[in-house]
Scaffold this active site. Structure first.
Site, PDB file in Angstrom:
ATOM      1  N   CYS A  78       0.812  -1.229   0.000  1.00 37.45           N
ATOM      2  CA  CYS A  78       0.000   0.000   0.000  1.00 37.45           C
ATOM      3  C   CYS A  78       0.838   1.269   0.000  1.00 37.45           C
ATOM      4  O   CYS A  78       0.304   2.369  -0.117  1.00 37.45           O
ATOM      5  CB  CYS A  78      -0.921   0.002   1.204  1.00 37.45           C
ATOM      6  SG  CYS A  78      -1.624  -1.608   1.510  1.00 37.45           S
ATOM      7  N   HIS A  91      -3.723   7.981   5.325  1.00 43.92           N
ATOM      8  CA  HIS A  91      -3.816   6.627   4.781  1.00 43.92           C
ATOM      9  C   HIS A  91      -5.262   6.153   4.962  1.00 43.92           C
ATOM     10  O   HIS A  91      -5.832   5.556   4.068  1.00 43.92           O
ATOM     11  CB  HIS A  91      -2.809   5.711   5.473  1.00 43.92           C
ATOM     12  CG  HIS A  91      -2.701   4.369   4.848  1.00 43.92           C
ATOM     13  ND1 HIS A  91      -2.426   4.198   3.518  1.00 43.92           N
ATOM     14  CD2 HIS A  91      -2.869   3.116   5.359  1.00 43.92           C
ATOM     15  CE1 HIS A  91      -2.423   2.903   3.232  1.00 43.92           C
ATOM     16  NE2 HIS A  91      -2.697   2.223   4.331  1.00 43.92           N
ATOM     17  N   GLU A 117      -3.116   5.464  13.065  1.00 43.95           N
ATOM     18  CA  GLU A 117      -2.684   6.645  12.309  1.00 43.95           C
ATOM     19  C   GLU A 117      -2.967   7.920  13.111  1.00 43.95           C
ATOM     20  O   GLU A 117      -2.143   8.846  13.123  1.00 43.95           O
ATOM     21  CB  GLU A 117      -3.399   6.696  10.949  1.00 43.95           C
ATOM     22  CG  GLU A 117      -2.917   7.854  10.082  1.00 43.95           C
ATOM     23  CD  GLU A 117      -3.391   7.772   8.634  1.00 43.95           C
ATOM     24  OE1 GLU A 117      -4.297   6.958   8.342  1.00 43.95           O
ATOM     25  OE2 GLU A 117      -2.851   8.529   7.799  1.00 43.95           O
ATOM     26  N   HIS A 120      -9.403   1.580  -1.473  1.00 43.70           N
ATOM     27  CA  HIS A 120      -7.971   1.419  -1.243  1.00 43.70           C
ATOM     28  C   HIS A 120      -7.342   0.821  -2.501  1.00 43.70           C
ATOM     29  O   HIS A 120      -7.477  -0.369  -2.774  1.00 43.70           O
ATOM     30  CB  HIS A 120      -7.735   0.518  -0.042  1.00 43.70           C
ATOM     31  CG  HIS A 120      -6.309   0.510   0.420  1.00 43.70           C
ATOM     32  ND1 HIS A 120      -5.264   0.979  -0.357  1.00 43.70           N
ATOM     33  CD2 HIS A 120      -5.743   0.113   1.587  1.00 43.70           C
ATOM     34  CE1 HIS A 120      -4.132   0.846   0.306  1.00 43.70           C
ATOM     35  NE2 HIS A 120      -4.394   0.331   1.492  1.00 43.70           N
TER      36      HIS A 120
END
Lengths: 86, 402
Positions: free
Chosen positions: B162, B294, B305, B331
């Site tokens: 990712c 993210h 996060e 995503h």
């Protein structure tokens, strides 16, 4: 159903290297150091073993699969459902 | 060290093909996630994704070329055409040789892999398409971009799940900054919304079956996306010399590895990448106005996060606008960092923080300003784009208004 419970506990024990004796129904998975990724693996093993689909989402693990008993009951219900539909 | 600016950008995404449509949808809070239409979903539990709809390969490539290109490479080349056209660069007279091509992807040509295995194992087929290998190799999007534009400098693919695109762009930035090349065509691409990949993600038990709700208390997982975004990075000197239109400046990159867990995110690793980006760009925390997070919509990422932003920004964390574009396009894995840097650059340029849509209710462990549901006018001078990958590999880019 006693057999289902025994087999579920054996699978959890095998995946976690814990003794079946500590897998009391009220025991919290978190207290047993069973992390959500371990639960994902346990759920996979249970699905393969019993040919069921467990609707488990790791994002809700804390509320839905908190204790050993939660896992046993979920599998028992799905196994019953499967044999009823057969 | 040289200053590095962005002089072109292009995109293929669930919010449209082309930057203009992408930004209109993103700033308008439009959701590009919906029922999967590209293949049957009857054997799937998770039946939604952020697919690129209405992408007709024949509108972009002649039949002979399509045979050589997996969907991922088609996305990458189409996005690169828009970026290069906008930059106005012509790669003749040695310019192509001073241009790097660095593209990020998580898994390469997965549609080709999936189709081939289906044919061999599922249908007992005897053979697969002759270009199976050049289609699925992870460097195919990079190679096809070099061929499209005649880019003969350093070229390779970077894979870090990712964070792939963020690492690719960060690395391309360093190549231009350090004088290895004058120009870099860089970004990320992914196209792995296939039956096999969906089954793999389902098995992880981290997917939502209905919606992506980052940072919201009722969030229940991530939704897969796909697409590509490509940028032209250029030394300020080169851009000035040819009178190019400068869109934004890349001012820093931070990278780190958690070295802890293959899937669980880590506050310290993420915070170290954010702090490294601030240090690289010589920024104080209070210089930053916006973070494109993210923000995957999983229980673990969003809480981690948030803590990492607190750790890196201290008291300034609560003054930041932080939003997750994944709420709109899903995503996109190896493309995510590029699509999200594009969202960040457009946010800077337009003075608008795009929203986090589907925001239900606040979560006590996610206590920042996530720009819920509606975009907000905001004078953004400096912004960050965060990417935190499975495998514990983190990347953060810092960009500034020019």
């Amino acid at each position: 159903m006693a057999d289902v419970k025994k087999e579920v506990l054996e699978i959890i024990a095998a995946k976690t290297s814990l003794d079946v004796a500590v897998l009391e129904p009220a025991a919290l998975l978190a207290d047993l150091n069973i992390a959500s990724l371990d639960v994902v693996e346990i759920v996979f093993a249970l699905e393969e073993k019993f040919d069921i689909q467990i609707p488990f989402n790791a994002n809700k693990a804390k509320t839905e699969f908190a204790t050993v008993g939660d896992v046993v009951r979920a599998v028992e219900a799905l196994v019953t459902e499967r044999s009823d539909s057969n | 060290m040289r200053r590095v600016v962005i002089t072109g950008r292009g995109v293929v995404s669930a919010l449209g093909i082309g930057v203009e449509g992408f930004w209109t949808a993103l700033s308008g809070g439009r959701c590009g996630i919906g029922p999967i239409v590209n293949f049957p979903t009857d054997r799937l539990t998770v039946k939604i994704a952020g697919e690129v709809r209405d992408f007709d390969p024949t509108a972009h490539f002649d039949a002979k070329r399509i045979g050589l290109m997996d969907r991922i490479s088609q996305f990458a080349v189409v996005a690169s055409r828009e970026a290069v056209a906008q930059s106005g660069l012509v790669f003749a007279d040695g310019v192509g040789g001073r241009t790097a091509t660095i593209i990020g992807t998580g898994v390469g040509g997965m549609t080709t892999v999936d189709d081939s295995y289906k044919k061999l194992y599922g249908e007992n087929g005897q053979r697969v398409h002759p270009f199976t290998i050049p289609r699925f190799m992870a460097n195919a999007p990079t190679s096809l971009i070099t061929m499209e534009h005649g880019l003969t400098g350093p070229a390779y693919t970077i894979a870090s799940a990712c964070a792939s695109a963020t690492h690719a762009i960060g690395h391309a930035y360093q190549l231009v900054r350090g004088g290895v090349v004058d120009v870099a065509v860089t970004g990320g691409a992914e196209a792995c919304i296939t039956f096999g990949t969906m089954k793999g993600w389902e098995a992880m038990r981290v997917m939502s079956v209905d919606c992506c709700r980052p940072f919201s208390r009722n969030r229940n997982g991530m939704v897969l996306g796909e697409g590509a975004a490509v940028f032209v990075l250029e030394s300020l000197e080169s851009a000035h010399a040819r009178g190019a239109d400068i869109l934004a400046e890349v001012i820093g990159v931070g990278m780190s590895a958690d070295a802890r867990d293959i899937t669980a995110p880590d506050v310290n690793g993420a915070a170290r990448a954010i702090s490294a980006a601030l240090a690289d760009a010589r920024l104080n925390p209070e210089d930053v106005q916006y973070i494109n997070a993210h923000g995957t919509g999983t229980a673990a990422n969003d809480a981690t996060e948030t803590q990492a932003i607190h750790q890196a920004f201290g008291f300034h964390a609560r003054r930041l606008a932080v939003s997750s574009s994944k709420s709109m396009f899903g995503h996109a894995l190896g493309a995510a960092g590029a699509l999200e840097l594009l969202a960040t650059v457009e946010a800077l340029r337009h003075g608008v923080a795009p929203p986090t849509i589907h925001f239900g209710e606040p979560d006590p462990v996610c206590d920042l300003d996530y720009v819920p549901d509606t975009a907000r006018d905001l004078d953004i001078r400096v912004a960050l784009s965060n990417s935190f990958a499975f495998g514990g590999l983190n990347g953060v880019l810092a960009v500034a208004k020019f």
